[in-house]
Design a protein around this motif. Structure first.
Motif, PDB file in Angstrom:
ATOM      1  N   PHE A  84      10.048  11.978 -34.489  1.00 13.74           N
ATOM      2  CA  PHE A  84      10.093  13.091 -33.530  1.00 13.74           C
ATOM      3  C   PHE A  84      10.231  12.440 -32.165  1.00 13.74           C
ATOM      4  O   PHE A  84       9.257  11.945 -31.602  1.00 13.74           O
ATOM      5  N   ILE A  85      11.441  12.415 -31.639  1.00 13.62           N
ATOM      6  CA  ILE A  85      11.778  11.545 -30.522  1.00 13.62           C
ATOM      7  C   ILE A  85      12.377  12.354 -29.379  1.00 13.62           C
ATOM      8  O   ILE A  85      13.145  13.290 -29.597  1.00 13.62           O
ATOM      9  N   ASP A  86      12.039  11.962 -28.169  1.00 12.02           N
ATOM     10  CA  ASP A  86      12.693  12.517 -26.997  1.00 12.02           C
ATOM     11  C   ASP A  86      14.174  12.147 -27.049  1.00 12.02           C
ATOM     12  O   ASP A  86      14.522  10.980 -27.239  1.00 12.02           O
ATOM     13  N   PHE A  87      15.052  13.150 -26.883  1.00 15.51           N
ATOM     14  CA  PHE A  87      16.478  12.889 -27.023  1.00 15.51           C
ATOM     15  C   PHE A  87      17.003  11.925 -25.955  1.00 15.51           C
ATOM     16  O   PHE A  87      18.009  11.248 -26.164  1.00 15.51           O
ATOM     17  N   GLY A  88      16.342  11.855 -24.812  1.00 17.56           N
ATOM     18  CA  GLY A  88      16.730  10.865 -23.817  1.00 17.56           C
ATOM     19  C   GLY A  88      16.582   9.451 -24.359  1.00 17.56           C
ATOM     20  O   GLY A  88      17.458   8.594 -24.162  1.00 17.56           O
ATOM     21  N   SER A  89      15.488   9.194 -25.076  1.00 18.20           N
ATOM     22  CA  SER A  89      15.279   7.886 -25.699  1.00 18.20           C
ATOM     23  C   SER A  89      16.286   7.648 -26.814  1.00 18.20           C
ATOM     24  O   SER A  89      16.741   6.510 -27.015  1.00 18.20           O
ATOM     25  N   ALA A  90      16.634   8.706 -27.533  1.00 15.84           N
ATOM     26  CA  ALA A  90      17.635   8.570 -28.593  1.00 15.84           C
ATOM     27  C   ALA A  90      18.997   8.201 -27.996  1.00 15.84           C
ATOM     28  O   ALA A  90      19.718   7.349 -28.529  1.00 15.84           O
ATOM     29  N   ILE A  91      19.352   8.848 -26.883  1.00 19.08           N
ATOM     30  CA  ILE A  91      20.621   8.530 -26.214  1.00 19.08           C
ATOM     31  C   ILE A  91      20.631   7.077 -25.767  1.00 19.08           C
ATOM     32  O   ILE A  91      21.622   6.347 -25.974  1.00 19.08           O
ATOM     33  N   ARG A  92      19.545   6.628 -25.164  1.00 18.55           N
ATOM     34  CA  ARG A  92      19.466   5.235 -24.714  1.00 18.55           C
ATOM     35  C   ARG A  92      19.617   4.285 -25.904  1.00 18.55           C
ATOM     36  O   ARG A  92      20.281   3.243 -25.806  1.00 18.55           O
ATOM     37  N   GLY A  93      18.999   4.643 -27.024  1.00 16.79           N
ATOM     38  CA  GLY A  93      19.091   3.796 -28.210  1.00 16.79           C
ATOM     39  C   GLY A  93      20.522   3.686 -28.718  1.00 16.79           C
ATOM     40  O   GLY A  93      21.005   2.591 -29.034  1.00 16.79           O
TER      41      GLY A  93
END
Length: 327
Positions: A84-93
């Motif tokens: 369950f992840i913040d999408f901002g962190s997913a984008i950075r990843g």
């Protein structure tokens, strides 16, 4: 003599078949939360407690996280196939080459500016001349300049106090800050529980609308286990709908699984209730829970590039897919 022998053989064979089928059907899945427990997590525990994941053939283990950036790395490494992840962190990843894919949107537009009720700040323009506290690494703080820019606020007229990560609530309660950027589904209830009287407005009401948390899978795992991903997403969607209809049942389920959270019942309930108004975007209004729109991904990513240090934008179709959502 033959009938009892045959009956025993049939019963034994049936039992072996049932056990073998159950073993084959249960797919182990470690699911990592973004942070320590807060109310928005309750629907996951509702699904676990009611056996919904098990009925869908999943043996789900839920564990707490230590921030979306850390969880994104764990999911990319494959130890926890989903989070369950913040999408901002997913984008950075994804921009860094991590094998991540977002498969279900949960929260959007949760960012707020909280002020004291006896000195309310009701718009970004009213932040001029005020002290605002946040740690530089916070997502709400990173996007704060976008809020000022979108509303013609002179950043030089806003004093920024930078406490240690996790310390801004204390700074606010001590009235060393006039306001803090925060998430409506987390800090509001925490501050209220400590007796604070609050006023707050949403970033999204003043032109800065971002997606926040959702379900993110390791993309290699998703390709190899599409049925498991579909089952997890379908059950999770159902659990969030159940929690919206009956928040108390969801909190009861969370506390049944984690009895130590009983002391936080009131805060958890308030956090869950505040989450429910943040489960759609302007572009997904009227659509089923979880559906993602490319315009939302473009807007979120553009904000990160412009204000939050994302080196470059990546094609949005590499970030997410709706293919695992129920048809």
């Amino acid at each position: 003599m033959r009938r009892p022998t045959f009956a025993r053989f049939a019963v034994t064979a049936l039992a072996v078949l049932v056990l073998a089928t159950a073993a084959r059907a249960q797919t182990k899945l470690n699911f990592r939360l973004d942070w320590t427990i807060y109310g928005t997590h309750a629907p996951f525990y509702l699904a676990l407690d009611k056996g919904l994941y098990a009925k869908a053939g999943l043996d789900v283990k839920i564990e707490e996280g230590q921030g979306s950036a850390t969880v994104a790395k764990l999911v990319a490494q494959g130890g926890d196939p989903a989070g369950f992840i913040d999408f901002g962190s997913a984008i950075r990843g994804v921009e860094q080459g991590m094998p991540l894919v977002s498969v279900m949107r949960v929260l959007s537009g949760v960012m707020v500016v909280i002020s004291h009720a006896d000195a309310p700040i009701k718009s970004p323009k009213e932040l001029e001349g005020k002290i605002v506290a946040f740690a530089p690494s916070e997502s709400t703080g990173q996007v704060f300049p976008a809020l000022l820019n979108a509303n013609g606020v002179d950043p030089a007229k806003v004093s920024i106090l930078s406490p240690a990560t996790g310390a801004k609530n204390a700074v606010f309660l001590q009235k060393r800050a006039d306001a803090i950027p925060a998430n409506v589904n987390v800090q509001v209830a925490q501050l209220e529980a400590q007796g604070a009287k609050l006023s707050y407005f949403k970033y999204s009401d003043f032109g800065v609308d971002m997606m926040n948390n959702g379900i993110v899978f390791n993309s290699d795992y998703a390709k190899k286990n599409p049925d498991a991903v579909r089952s997890f997403v379908r059950v999770t969607k159902e659990a969030f709908e159940m929690a919206k209809a009956n928040p108390k049942a969801a909190i009861d389920a969370l506390i049944k699984q984690l009895p130590q959270q009983e002391r936080n019942r009131a805060v958890l309930m308030r956090q869950l209730e505040l989450s429910m108004d943040s489960m759609e975007t302007t572009n997904t209004r009227g659509k089923p829970l979880g559906v993602m729109d490319p315009r939302d991904w473009e807007a979120t990513q553009n904000l990160l590039v412009k204000y939050a240090g994302l080196p470059r934008a990546v094609p949005v179709d590499t970030l997410y897919t709706n293919e695992y959502l129920p048809k």
